[in-house]
Scaffold this motif. Sequence first.
Motif, PDB file in Angstrom:
ATOM      1  N   ALA A  75      -3.650   4.112  -1.178  1.00  0.00           N
ATOM      2  CA  ALA A  75      -4.769   4.333  -0.250  1.00  0.00           C
ATOM      3  C   ALA A  75      -4.416   5.552   0.578  1.00  0.00           C
ATOM      4  CB  ALA A  75      -4.958   3.128   0.661  1.00  0.00           C
ATOM      5  N   TYR A  76      -5.375   6.434   0.767  1.00  0.00           N
ATOM      6  CA  TYR A  76      -5.097   7.553   1.663  1.00  0.00           C
ATOM      7  C   TYR A  76      -6.356   8.000   2.380  1.00  0.00           C
ATOM      8  CZ  TYR A  76      -6.807  10.606  -2.130  1.00  0.00           C
ATOM      9  OH  TYR A  76      -7.569  11.202  -3.091  1.00  0.00           O
ATOM     10  N   ARG A  77      -6.101   8.654   3.508  1.00  0.00           N
ATOM     11  CA  ARG A  77      -7.204   9.180   4.310  1.00  0.00           C
ATOM     12  C   ARG A  77      -7.717  10.449   3.660  1.00  0.00           C
ATOM     13  NH1 ARG A  77      -5.150   8.566  10.614  1.00  0.00           N
ATOM     14  NH2 ARG A  77      -5.229   6.286  10.680  1.00  0.00           N
ATOM     15  N   HIS A  78      -8.996  10.473   3.331  1.00  0.00           N
ATOM     16  CA  HIS A  78      -9.608  11.622   2.679  1.00  0.00           C
ATOM     17  C   HIS A  78     -10.566  12.269   3.675  1.00  0.00           C
ATOM     18  CE1 HIS A  78     -13.017  13.085  -0.015  1.00  0.00           C
ATOM     19  NE2 HIS A  78     -12.021  13.902  -0.247  1.00  0.00           N
ATOM     20  N   ILE A 126       1.101  -5.858   2.254  1.00  0.00           N
ATOM     21  CA  ILE A 126       2.181  -5.268   3.061  1.00  0.00           C
ATOM     22  C   ILE A 126       1.941  -3.790   3.344  1.00  0.00           C
ATOM     23  CG2 ILE A 126       4.643  -4.671   2.934  1.00  0.00           C
ATOM     24  CD1 ILE A 126       4.926  -7.203   1.098  1.00  0.00           C
ATOM     25  N   ASP A 127       2.016  -3.414   4.605  1.00  0.00           N
ATOM     26  CA  ASP A 127       1.903  -2.001   5.001  1.00  0.00           C
ATOM     27  C   ASP A 127       2.528  -1.867   6.393  1.00  0.00           C
ATOM     28  OD1 ASP A 127       1.026   0.592   5.844  1.00  0.00           O
ATOM     29  OD2 ASP A 127      -0.708   0.434   4.522  1.00  0.00           O
ATOM     30  N   PRO A 128       3.397  -0.881   6.630  1.00  0.00           N
ATOM     31  CA  PRO A 128       4.021  -0.829   7.962  1.00  0.00           C
ATOM     32  C   PRO A 128       3.052  -0.539   9.100  1.00  0.00           C
ATOM     33  CG  PRO A 128       4.762   1.012   6.601  1.00  0.00           C
ATOM     34  CD  PRO A 128       3.985   0.095   5.701  1.00  0.00           C
ATOM     35  N   MET A 129       1.965   0.219   8.842  1.00  0.00           N
ATOM     36  CA  MET A 129       1.124   0.682   9.946  1.00  0.00           C
ATOM     37  C   MET A 129      -0.294   0.126   9.836  1.00  0.00           C
ATOM     38  SD  MET A 129       3.481   2.515  11.229  1.00  0.00           S
ATOM     39  CE  MET A 129       2.789   3.478  12.558  1.00  0.00           C
ATOM     40  N   LEU A 130      -0.777  -0.452  10.918  1.00  0.00           N
ATOM     41  CA  LEU A 130      -2.180  -0.867  11.005  1.00  0.00           C
ATOM     42  C   LEU A 130      -2.788  -0.065  12.150  1.00  0.00           C
ATOM     43  CD1 LEU A 130      -4.286  -2.981   9.913  1.00  0.00           C
ATOM     44  CD2 LEU A 130      -3.703  -4.335  11.921  1.00  0.00           C
ATOM     45  N   ALA A 131      -3.463   1.027  11.799  1.00  0.00           N
ATOM     46  CA  ALA A 131      -4.002   1.937  12.830  1.00  0.00           C
ATOM     47  C   ALA A 131      -5.481   1.607  13.053  1.00  0.00           C
ATOM     48  CB  ALA A 131      -3.766   3.378  12.406  1.00  0.00           C
ATOM     49  N   THR A 132      -6.379   2.226  12.255  1.00  0.00           N
ATOM     50  CA  THR A 132      -7.803   1.840  12.363  1.00  0.00           C
ATOM     51  C   THR A 132      -8.072   0.527  11.627  1.00  0.00           C
ATOM     52  OG1 THR A 132      -8.434   2.996  10.335  1.00  0.00           O
ATOM     53  CG2 THR A 132      -8.489   4.277  12.377  1.00  0.00           C
ATOM     54  N   GLY A 133      -7.185   0.188  10.691  1.00  0.00           N
ATOM     55  CA  GLY A 133      -7.397  -0.994   9.844  1.00  0.00           C
ATOM     56  C   GLY A 133      -8.189  -0.691   8.586  1.00  0.00           C
ATOM     57  N   ASP A 166     -12.630   9.092   5.143  1.00  0.00           N
ATOM     58  CA  ASP A 166     -12.820   7.774   4.549  1.00  0.00           C
ATOM     59  C   ASP A 166     -11.535   7.440   3.783  1.00  0.00           C
ATOM     60  OD1 ASP A 166     -13.120   9.570   2.552  1.00  0.00           O
ATOM     61  OD2 ASP A 166     -15.131   8.972   1.961  1.00  0.00           O
ATOM     62  N   ILE A 167     -11.463   6.227   3.269  1.00  0.00           N
ATOM     63  CA  ILE A 167     -10.235   5.797   2.589  1.00  0.00           C
ATOM     64  C   ILE A 167     -10.486   5.757   1.094  1.00  0.00           C
ATOM     65  CG2 ILE A 167      -8.515   3.948   2.381  1.00  0.00           C
ATOM     66  CD1 ILE A 167      -8.545   5.181   5.169  1.00  0.00           C
ATOM     67  N   LEU A 168      -9.643   6.471   0.355  1.00  0.00           N
ATOM     68  CA  LEU A 168      -9.756   6.428  -1.102  1.00  0.00           C
ATOM     69  C   LEU A 168      -8.679   5.502  -1.660  1.00  0.00           C
ATOM     70  CD1 LEU A 168     -10.557  10.058  -2.282  1.00  0.00           C
ATOM     71  CD2 LEU A 168     -12.101   8.215  -1.641  1.00  0.00           C
ATOM     72  N   ILE A 219       0.860  -1.186   0.000  1.00  0.00           N
ATOM     73  CA  ILE A 219       0.000   0.000   0.000  1.00  0.00           C
ATOM     74  C   ILE A 219       0.895   1.234   0.000  1.00  0.00           C
ATOM     75  CG2 ILE A 219      -1.845   1.212   1.203  1.00  0.00           C
ATOM     76  CD1 ILE A 219      -2.709  -1.460   2.425  1.00  0.00           C
ATOM     77  N   LEU A 220       0.713   2.079  -1.024  1.00  0.00           N
ATOM     78  CA  LEU A 220       1.526   3.299  -1.175  1.00  0.00           C
ATOM     79  C   LEU A 220       1.067   4.346  -0.153  1.00  0.00           C
ATOM     80  CD1 LEU A 220       1.403   3.508  -5.075  1.00  0.00           C
ATOM     81  CD2 LEU A 220       3.249   2.586  -3.650  1.00  0.00           C
ATOM     82  N   ARG A 221       2.006   5.194   0.290  1.00  0.00           N
ATOM     83  CA  ARG A 221       3.433   5.242   0.024  1.00  0.00           C
ATOM     84  C   ARG A 221       4.259   4.382   0.973  1.00  0.00           C
ATOM     85  NH1 ARG A 221       4.936  11.177   1.684  1.00  0.00           N
ATOM     86  NH2 ARG A 221       3.306  10.677   3.182  1.00  0.00           N
ATOM     87  N   ALA A 222       3.847   4.366   2.236  1.00  0.00           N
ATOM     88  CA  ALA A 222       4.728   3.844   3.287  1.00  0.00           C
ATOM     89  C   ALA A 222       5.060   2.370   3.097  1.00  0.00           C
ATOM     90  CB  ALA A 222       4.101   4.077   4.655  1.00  0.00           C
ATOM     91  N   GLY A 223       4.264   1.673   2.278  1.00  0.00           N
ATOM     92  CA  GLY A 223       4.547   0.263   2.031  1.00  0.00           C
ATOM     93  C   GLY A 223       5.803   0.021   1.217  1.00  0.00           C
ATOM     94  N   ALA A 235       4.431   7.280   8.984  1.00  0.00           N
ATOM     95  CA  ALA A 235       5.453   6.449   8.338  1.00  0.00           C
ATOM     96  C   ALA A 235       5.791   6.956   6.939  1.00  0.00           C
ATOM     97  CB  ALA A 235       4.971   5.003   8.276  1.00  0.00           C
ATOM     98  N   GLY A 236       4.778   7.359   6.184  1.00  0.00           N
ATOM     99  CA  GLY A 236       5.013   7.849   4.817  1.00  0.00           C
ATOM    100  C   GLY A 236       5.857   9.114   4.815  1.00  0.00           C
ATOM    101  N   ASP A 237       5.552  10.043   5.720  1.00  0.00           N
ATOM    102  CA  ASP A 237       6.319  11.290   5.798  1.00  0.00           C
ATOM    103  C   ASP A 237       7.749  11.022   6.265  1.00  0.00           C
ATOM    104  OD1 ASP A 237       3.997  12.520   5.044  1.00  0.00           O
ATOM    105  OD2 ASP A 237       3.704  13.640   6.903  1.00  0.00           O
TER     106      ASP A 237
HETATM  107  O1  LIG Z   1      -5.096   1.671   9.560  1.00  0.00           O
HETATM  108  P1  LIG Z   1      -5.371   3.028   8.987  1.00  0.00           P
HETATM  109  O2  LIG Z   1      -6.088   3.919   9.974  1.00  0.00           O
HETATM  110  O3  LIG Z   1      -6.069   2.959   7.675  1.00  0.00           O
HETATM  111  O4  LIG Z   1      -3.966   3.750   8.805  1.00  0.00           O
HETATM  112  C1  LIG Z   1      -2.885   3.073   8.262  1.00  0.00           C
HETATM  113  C2  LIG Z   1      -2.469   3.693   6.960  1.00  0.00           C
HETATM  114  O5  LIG Z   1      -1.869   4.967   7.230  1.00  0.00           O
HETATM  115  C3  LIG Z   1      -0.586   4.989   6.596  1.00  0.00           C
HETATM  116  O6  LIG Z   1      -0.680   5.480   5.314  1.00  0.00           O
HETATM  117  P2  LIG Z   1      -1.072   7.008   5.035  1.00  0.00           P
HETATM  118  O7  LIG Z   1      -2.559   7.124   4.870  1.00  0.00           O
HETATM  119  O8  LIG Z   1      -0.443   7.881   6.050  1.00  0.00           O
HETATM  120  O9  LIG Z   1      -0.450   7.250   3.601  1.00  0.00           O
HETATM  121  P3  LIG Z   1       1.087   7.457   3.194  1.00  0.00           P
HETATM  122  O10 LIG Z   1       1.727   6.113   3.210  1.00  0.00           O
HETATM  123  O11 LIG Z   1       1.030   8.034   1.831  1.00  0.00           O
HETATM  124  O12 LIG Z   1       1.703   8.415   4.188  1.00  0.00           O
HETATM  125  C4  LIG Z   1      -0.162   3.568   6.629  1.00  0.00           C
HETATM  126  O13 LIG Z   1       0.913   3.291   5.770  1.00  0.00           O
HETATM  127  C5  LIG Z   1      -1.433   2.833   6.306  1.00  0.00           C
HETATM  128  O14 LIG Z   1      -1.659   2.705   4.906  1.00  0.00           O
END
Ligand SMILES: O=P(O)(O)OC[C@H]1O[C@H](OP(=O)(O)OP(=O)(O)O)[C@H](O)[C@@H]1O
Length: 217
Positions: free
Chosen positions: A104-107, A135-142, A116-118, A79-83, A208-210
Amino acid sequence: MQTHYLSEANSILNHFLGQIRNVNVQHDSMRFRRNIERIGEVMAYELSKNLHYRNIEIQTPLGIKKTTEIEDKLVLCSILRAGLPLHLGFLNYFDNAENGFVSAYRHHPNNDEFFDILVEYQAVPNIENKTLLLIDPMLATGQSMVAVFNKLMEKGLPKEIHIAVIIAAPEGIAYLEKHLPDSCHLWVATLDEKLNDKKYIVPGIGDAGDLAYGNKL
Ligand SMILES: O=P(O)(O)OC[C@H]1O[C@H](OP(=O)(O)OP(=O)(O)O)[C@H](O)[C@@H]1O
Ligand SMILES: O=c1cc[nH]c(=O)[nH]1
Ligand SMILES: [Mg+2]
Protein backbone atom coordinates in the motif's frame (compact mmCIF):
# COMPACT_ATOMS: atom_id res chain seq x y z
CA MET A 1 -13.69 -1.70 17.90
CA GLN A 2 -11.91 -2.63 21.11
CA THR A 3 -8.64 -0.72 21.45
CA HIS A 4 -5.80 -1.98 23.66
CA TYR A 5 -3.01 0.43 24.64
CA LEU A 6 0.21 -1.35 25.59
CA SER A 7 2.64 1.29 26.86
CA GLU A 8 0.62 2.77 29.71
CA ALA A 9 2.38 0.62 32.31
CA ASN A 10 6.16 0.93 32.65
CA SER A 11 7.99 -1.84 30.80
CA ILE A 12 10.94 -2.53 28.50
CA LEU A 13 8.56 -1.71 25.63
CA ASN A 14 9.10 1.99 26.40
CA HIS A 15 12.88 1.59 25.89
CA PHE A 16 12.33 0.21 22.39
CA LEU A 17 9.77 2.92 21.60
CA GLY A 18 12.18 5.59 22.83
CA GLN A 19 14.95 4.30 20.57
CA ILE A 20 12.85 4.25 17.38
CA ARG A 21 11.83 7.88 18.06
CA ASN A 22 15.22 9.28 19.11
CA VAL A 23 16.94 11.18 16.26
CA ASN A 24 20.32 10.22 17.72
CA VAL A 25 19.52 6.50 17.55
CA GLN A 26 16.90 5.89 14.86
CA HIS A 27 19.32 6.58 11.94
CA ASP A 28 21.07 3.29 12.72
CA SER A 29 18.80 1.30 10.42
CA MET A 30 19.89 -2.11 11.70
CA ARG A 31 19.02 -1.08 15.28
CA PHE A 32 15.81 0.53 14.02
CA ARG A 33 14.67 -2.68 12.31
CA ARG A 34 15.66 -4.78 15.32
CA ASN A 35 13.77 -2.46 17.69
CA ILE A 36 10.65 -2.70 15.50
CA GLU A 37 11.08 -6.48 15.58
CA ARG A 38 11.47 -6.46 19.39
CA ILE A 39 8.33 -4.35 19.70
CA GLY A 40 6.56 -6.93 17.51
CA GLU A 41 7.65 -9.65 19.94
CA VAL A 42 6.30 -7.72 22.95
CA MET A 43 3.04 -7.00 21.10
CA ALA A 44 2.67 -10.65 20.09
CA TYR A 45 3.04 -11.69 23.73
CA GLU A 46 0.41 -9.16 24.88
CA LEU A 47 -1.97 -10.09 22.06
CA SER A 48 -1.53 -13.79 22.84
CA LYS A 49 -3.41 -13.24 26.11
CA ASN A 50 -6.51 -12.51 24.02
CA LEU A 51 -6.38 -15.65 21.83
CA HIS A 52 -8.23 -18.94 22.37
CA TYR A 53 -6.55 -21.94 23.96
CA ARG A 54 -7.20 -25.68 24.22
CA ASN A 55 -6.12 -28.02 26.99
CA ILE A 56 -3.28 -30.41 26.19
CA GLU A 57 -1.04 -32.87 28.02
CA ILE A 58 2.74 -32.78 27.54
CA GLN A 59 4.84 -35.87 28.10
CA THR A 60 8.02 -34.89 29.97
CA PRO A 61 10.85 -37.35 30.75
CA LEU A 62 9.39 -37.72 34.28
CA GLY A 63 5.64 -37.45 33.83
CA ILE A 64 2.72 -35.68 32.23
CA LYS A 65 1.98 -31.96 32.56
CA LYS A 66 -1.42 -30.50 31.74
CA THR A 67 -1.14 -27.14 29.95
CA THR A 68 -2.70 -25.18 27.09
CA GLU A 69 -1.84 -24.28 23.52
CA ILE A 70 -3.16 -21.71 21.05
CA GLU A 71 -6.21 -23.00 19.21
CA ASP A 72 -6.58 -20.15 16.68
CA LYS A 73 -5.43 -20.62 13.10
CA LEU A 74 -3.34 -17.47 12.81
CA VAL A 75 -2.64 -15.54 9.63
CA LEU A 76 -0.13 -12.68 9.95
CA CYS A 77 -0.61 -10.15 7.20
CA SER A 78 1.66 -7.12 6.87
CA ILE A 79 1.58 -3.96 4.84
CA LEU A 80 4.74 -3.36 2.78
CA ARG A 81 7.31 -1.96 3.30
CA ALA A 82 7.39 -0.82 6.90
CA GLY A 83 5.37 -3.81 8.08
CA LEU A 84 8.23 -6.23 7.34
CA PRO A 85 10.35 -5.94 10.53
CA LEU A 86 7.21 -5.84 12.70
CA HIS A 87 5.93 -8.94 10.90
CA LEU A 88 9.18 -10.72 11.73
CA GLY A 89 8.74 -9.91 15.42
CA PHE A 90 5.23 -11.39 15.45
CA LEU A 91 6.40 -14.43 13.49
CA ASN A 92 9.24 -15.04 15.97
CA TYR A 93 6.53 -15.80 18.57
CA PHE A 94 3.64 -17.09 16.41
CA ASP A 95 5.98 -19.35 14.47
CA ASN A 96 3.20 -21.64 13.17
CA ALA A 97 1.23 -18.79 11.61
CA GLU A 98 0.50 -18.48 7.91
CA ASN A 99 1.72 -15.28 6.31
CA GLY A 100 0.42 -12.67 3.92
CA PHE A 101 1.92 -9.52 2.42
CA VAL A 102 0.08 -6.63 0.78
CA SER A 103 1.52 -3.42 -0.64
CA ALA A 104 0.00 0.00 0.00
CA TYR A 105 1.36 3.43 -0.75
CA ARG A 106 0.31 7.03 -0.85
CA HIS A 107 -0.24 8.08 -4.46
CA HIS A 108 -0.23 11.82 -5.22
CA PRO A 109 -1.92 12.00 -8.68
CA ASN A 110 -1.60 15.81 -9.00
CA ASN A 111 1.75 16.24 -7.21
CA ASP A 112 0.00 18.21 -4.48
CA GLU A 113 -0.88 17.23 -0.92
CA PHE A 114 -3.93 15.18 -1.98
CA PHE A 115 -3.28 11.44 -2.04
CA ASP A 116 -5.16 8.22 -2.36
CA ILE A 117 -3.95 4.75 -1.37
CA LEU A 118 -2.94 2.26 -4.03
CA VAL A 119 -3.05 -1.40 -3.04
CA GLU A 120 -1.33 -3.47 -5.72
CA TYR A 121 0.79 -6.48 -4.70
CA GLN A 122 -0.95 -9.18 -2.68
CA ALA A 123 0.36 -12.58 -1.59
CA VAL A 124 -2.16 -13.81 0.98
CA PRO A 125 -3.26 -17.31 2.08
CA ASN A 126 -6.88 -18.33 2.69
CA ILE A 127 -8.17 -16.23 5.63
CA GLU A 128 -11.69 -17.71 5.84
CA ASN A 129 -12.62 -18.57 9.43
CA LYS A 130 -9.07 -17.88 10.67
CA THR A 131 -7.67 -15.29 13.09
CA LEU A 132 -6.23 -12.46 11.04
CA LEU A 133 -3.51 -10.20 12.47
CA LEU A 134 -3.11 -7.16 10.27
CA ILE A 135 0.29 -5.57 10.97
CA ASP A 136 1.71 -2.11 10.24
CA PRO A 137 3.91 0.06 12.49
CA MET A 138 2.18 3.37 11.66
CA LEU A 139 -1.50 4.31 11.81
CA ALA A 140 -1.61 7.92 10.59
CA THR A 141 -4.79 8.77 8.64
CA GLY A 142 -5.83 5.10 8.78
CA GLN A 143 -6.41 5.05 5.03
CA SER A 144 -3.75 2.42 4.22
CA MET A 145 -5.12 0.07 6.89
CA VAL A 146 -8.72 0.41 5.72
CA ALA A 147 -7.76 0.05 2.01
CA VAL A 148 -5.84 -3.17 2.77
CA PHE A 149 -8.60 -4.43 5.06
CA ASN A 150 -11.19 -3.96 2.29
CA LYS A 151 -8.99 -5.82 -0.23
CA LEU A 152 -8.51 -8.70 2.21
CA MET A 153 -12.23 -8.99 2.90
CA GLU A 154 -12.74 -9.77 -0.82
CA LYS A 155 -10.77 -12.99 -0.12
CA GLY A 156 -12.84 -14.34 2.78
CA LEU A 157 -14.26 -13.66 6.20
CA PRO A 158 -11.89 -14.25 9.15
CA LYS A 159 -13.30 -15.49 12.46
CA GLU A 160 -11.49 -12.71 14.35
CA ILE A 161 -9.49 -9.68 13.28
CA HIS A 162 -6.69 -8.05 15.28
CA ILE A 163 -4.98 -4.93 13.97
CA ALA A 164 -1.53 -4.27 15.43
CA VAL A 165 0.21 -0.90 15.10
CA ILE A 166 3.11 0.62 16.98
CA ILE A 167 2.30 4.35 16.77
CA ALA A 168 -1.22 5.64 16.23
CA ALA A 169 -2.59 9.13 15.72
CA PRO A 170 -6.04 9.87 17.17
CA GLU A 171 -7.23 10.67 13.62
CA GLY A 172 -6.27 7.15 12.46
CA ILE A 173 -8.06 5.48 15.35
CA ALA A 174 -11.21 7.54 14.64
CA TYR A 175 -11.01 6.54 10.95
CA LEU A 176 -10.79 2.84 11.84
CA GLU A 177 -13.69 3.18 14.29
CA LYS A 178 -15.77 4.60 11.46
CA HIS A 179 -14.79 2.13 8.72
CA LEU A 180 -14.06 -1.22 10.39
CA PRO A 181 -16.46 -3.65 12.07
CA ASP A 182 -17.05 -3.22 15.82
CA SER A 183 -15.76 -6.75 16.40
CA CYS A 184 -12.15 -5.81 15.39
CA HIS A 185 -9.47 -5.48 18.05
CA LEU A 186 -6.90 -2.70 17.68
CA TRP A 187 -3.55 -3.09 19.49
CA VAL A 188 -1.60 0.16 19.86
CA ALA A 189 1.88 0.25 21.38
CA THR A 190 1.69 4.03 21.83
CA LEU A 191 -0.75 6.84 21.08
CA ASP A 192 0.62 10.14 19.75
CA GLU A 193 -0.73 13.66 19.62
CA LYS A 194 -1.81 14.46 16.08
CA LEU A 195 -1.01 14.54 12.35
CA ASN A 196 0.91 17.38 10.71
CA ASP A 197 -0.14 19.02 7.43
CA LYS A 198 1.67 16.26 5.45
CA LYS A 199 -0.32 13.65 7.43
CA TYR A 200 2.74 12.46 9.34
CA ILE A 201 2.36 11.52 13.00
CA VAL A 202 3.59 14.09 15.55
CA PRO A 203 5.80 13.53 17.47
CA GLY A 204 5.97 10.10 15.76
CA ILE A 205 9.20 8.81 14.25
CA GLY A 206 9.25 10.15 10.67
CA ASP A 207 8.93 7.73 7.75
CA ALA A 208 9.07 4.20 9.11
CA GLY A 209 9.72 2.59 5.71
CA ASP A 210 12.62 4.93 4.93
CA LEU A 211 14.13 4.47 8.41
CA ALA A 212 14.05 0.70 7.99
CA TYR A 213 15.09 0.41 4.34
CA GLY A 214 16.37 3.79 3.10
CA ASN A 215 14.95 6.58 0.98
CA LYS A 216 12.95 5.79 -2.13
CA LEU A 217 12.53 7.79 -5.35
O1 LIG B 1 -2.43 5.72 8.05
P1 LIG B 1 -1.87 6.20 6.74
O2 LIG B 1 -2.05 7.69 6.57
O3 LIG B 1 -2.40 5.43 5.59
O4 LIG B 1 -0.29 6.03 6.82
C1 LIG B 1 0.27 4.88 7.33
C2 LIG B 1 1.05 4.15 6.27
O5 LIG B 1 2.23 4.91 5.97
C3 LIG B 1 3.36 4.04 6.10
O6 LIG B 1 3.64 3.42 4.90
P2 LIG B 1 4.17 4.25 3.64
O7 LIG B 1 3.01 4.69 2.80
O8 LIG B 1 5.10 5.31 4.10
O9 LIG B 1 4.92 3.14 2.81
P3 LIG B 1 6.35 2.46 3.10
O10 LIG B 1 6.14 1.46 4.18
O11 LIG B 1 6.71 1.82 1.81
O12 LIG B 1 7.32 3.55 3.48
C4 LIG B 1 2.93 3.08 7.15
O13 LIG B 1 3.73 1.93 7.21
C5 LIG B 1 1.49 2.82 6.80
O14 LIG B 1 1.33 1.79 5.82
O1 LIG C 1 4.14 9.40 10.48
C1 LIG C 1 4.06 8.62 9.51
C2 LIG C 1 2.92 8.58 8.69
C3 LIG C 1 2.89 7.69 7.65
N1 LIG C 1 3.95 6.88 7.44
C4 LIG C 1 5.04 6.92 8.23
O2 LIG C 1 5.98 6.16 8.02
N2 LIG C 1 5.08 7.80 9.22
MG1 LIG D 1 6.88 5.23 4.17
